[in-house]
Write a protein that holds these residues in place. Structure first.
Motif, PDB file in Angstrom:
ATOM      1  N   LEU A  98       0.842  -1.199   0.000  1.00  0.00           N
ATOM      2  CA  LEU A  98       0.000   0.000   0.000  1.00  0.00           C
ATOM      3  C   LEU A  98       0.877   1.248   0.000  1.00  0.00           C
ATOM      4  O   LEU A  98       1.909   1.289   0.682  1.00  0.00           O
ATOM      5  CB  LEU A  98      -0.919   0.005   1.218  1.00  0.00           C
ATOM      6  N   PHE A  99       0.440   2.278  -0.737  1.00  0.00           N
ATOM      7  CA  PHE A  99       1.239   3.510  -0.805  1.00  0.00           C
ATOM      8  C   PHE A  99       0.333   4.688  -1.166  1.00  0.00           C
ATOM      9  O   PHE A  99      -0.744   4.519  -1.741  1.00  0.00           O
ATOM     10  CB  PHE A  99       2.368   3.374  -1.841  1.00  0.00           C
ATOM     11  N   TRP A 100       0.816   5.907  -0.816  1.00  0.00           N
ATOM     12  CA  TRP A 100       0.107   7.141  -1.126  1.00  0.00           C
ATOM     13  C   TRP A 100       0.575   7.656  -2.486  1.00  0.00           C
ATOM     14  O   TRP A 100       1.762   7.870  -2.702  1.00  0.00           O
ATOM     15  CB  TRP A 100       0.378   8.216  -0.074  1.00  0.00           C
ATOM     16  N   PHE A 154      -9.301  -1.804   0.119  1.00  0.00           N
ATOM     17  CA  PHE A 154      -8.200  -0.937   0.530  1.00  0.00           C
ATOM     18  C   PHE A 154      -8.562   0.535   0.364  1.00  0.00           C
ATOM     19  O   PHE A 154      -9.220   0.911  -0.619  1.00  0.00           O
ATOM     20  CB  PHE A 154      -6.945  -1.266  -0.290  1.00  0.00           C
ATOM     21  N   PRO A 155      -8.118   1.393   1.289  1.00  0.00           N
ATOM     22  CA  PRO A 155      -8.469   2.811   1.231  1.00  0.00           C
ATOM     23  C   PRO A 155      -7.457   3.654   0.457  1.00  0.00           C
ATOM     24  O   PRO A 155      -7.571   4.880   0.431  1.00  0.00           O
ATOM     25  CB  PRO A 155      -8.472   3.210   2.712  1.00  0.00           C
ATOM     26  N   ASP A 206       2.631  -0.123   8.920  1.00  0.00           N
ATOM     27  CA  ASP A 206       1.383   0.379   9.492  1.00  0.00           C
ATOM     28  C   ASP A 206       0.203  -0.472   9.033  1.00  0.00           C
ATOM     29  O   ASP A 206       0.165  -0.941   7.889  1.00  0.00           O
ATOM     30  CB  ASP A 206       1.153   1.837   9.092  1.00  0.00           C
ATOM     31  N   LYS A 207      -0.752  -0.655   9.941  1.00  0.00           N
ATOM     32  CA  LYS A 207      -1.962  -1.406   9.635  1.00  0.00           C
ATOM     33  C   LYS A 207      -3.039  -0.453   9.132  1.00  0.00           C
ATOM     34  O   LYS A 207      -3.417   0.495   9.818  1.00  0.00           O
ATOM     35  CB  LYS A 207      -2.451  -2.153  10.886  1.00  0.00           C
ATOM     36  N   TRP A 208      -3.549  -0.699   7.929  1.00  0.00           N
ATOM     37  CA  TRP A 208      -4.571   0.145   7.324  1.00  0.00           C
ATOM     38  C   TRP A 208      -5.960  -0.454   7.576  1.00  0.00           C
ATOM     39  O   TRP A 208      -6.108  -1.677   7.667  1.00  0.00           O
ATOM     40  CB  TRP A 208      -4.355   0.256   5.816  1.00  0.00           C
TER      41      TRP A 208
END
Length: 258
Positions: A98-100, A154-155, A206-208
């Motif tokens: 996951l990534f921004w 996923f967000p 980190d846990k999303w």
């Protein structure tokens, strides 16, 4: 003589008056005492009304805790959780990163990590063609396309790899050691999607938060045909029937008629 006689008469009248006062006082005292005793003991002699016994059960009131045997039993619904609680086989795994995308540096770093994983495990040109929810027990390792926009569960943006059961140790070991600042999510594929993503998964970094409400498969070996979320609203019962067929094409037309 006259004075003496008057004094004697006055004294007699006075003595008589005092005598009557004393007599009346003596006669009235027992009456007063008796009246006082009667007033103090009157409450003890009279019967008092019974107080309600709040601790005593009231048999006239309905017992709401007691089951009503007269009501018909509701039909039992299939408990898919029980199917998944019996330790289903973990056919394969997914490794998600996951990534921004708001950060150019994070995006570039994430794509670099993806390219290094593909090169390490020889996945050039090996893109996954099966549905993302398919456990695919006999499929080889492959890569899914990058998901640039947030897509449930996923967000945020993410990319992922399909990893066979026999390759998960080697693939996860490499990813955890090379992930850098990126967050990695690893989960098994049993067909029980909620259990796979919520109970049997692991995070590195980190846990999303995840939106587990989109999952349609919840029994061992289940593989959604349409994808998730399912645009046709396949129920678990329909999914069981569909997945029992050997060919996807043969299952689509009956589904459209449901």
């Amino acid at each position: 003589y006259y004075i003496t006689n008057n004094l004697r008469m006055t004294c007699s009248k006075t003595c008589v008056t005092l005598f009557y006062i004393l007599l009346v006082t003596l006669l009235s005292t027992p009456c007063l005492e008796a009246h006082s005793v009667n007033r103090n003991t009157r409450g003890a002699d009279e019967e008092k009304p019974d107080k309600p016994d709040y601790d005593k059960p009231d048999n006239d009131k309905p017992d709401y805790d007691k089951p009503d045997n007269d009501k018909p039993d509701k039909p039992e619904k299939p408990d898919y959780d029980k199917c998944c609680d019996n330790g289903p086989k973990m056919h394969s795994y997914h490794i998600h990163v996951l990534f921004w995308t708001a950060s150019k540096d994070r995006t570039a770093s994430a794509l670099t990590l993806r390219g290094e994983f593909i090169e390490k495990f020889g996945l050039e040109g090996k893109e996954c063609e099966m549905n993302r929810g398919d456990p695919a027990p006999d499929h080889e390792m492959c890569s899914y396309p990058v998901v640039w926009e947030p897509e449930a569960p996923f967000p945020t943006s993410e990319f992922s790899f399909f990893v066979p059961y026999k390759e998960i140790q080697r693939a996860s070991e490499w990813m955890l050691q090379h992930r850098g600042d990126h967050d990695v999510f690893i989960h098994p594929n049993t067909g029980c999607e909620q259990h796979d993503h919520v109970l049997w998964s692991t995070w590195s970094g980190d846990k999303w938060p995840l939106d587990a409400s989109i999952f349609s498969c919840n029994y061992p070996g289940c593989k959604p045909l349409i994808g998730r979320p399912c645009p046709l609203g396949i129920t678990n019962a329909q999914s069981v029937a569909i997945n029992s067929l050997s060919e996807k094409k043969a299952a689509i037309q009956p589904l459209m008629d449901i």
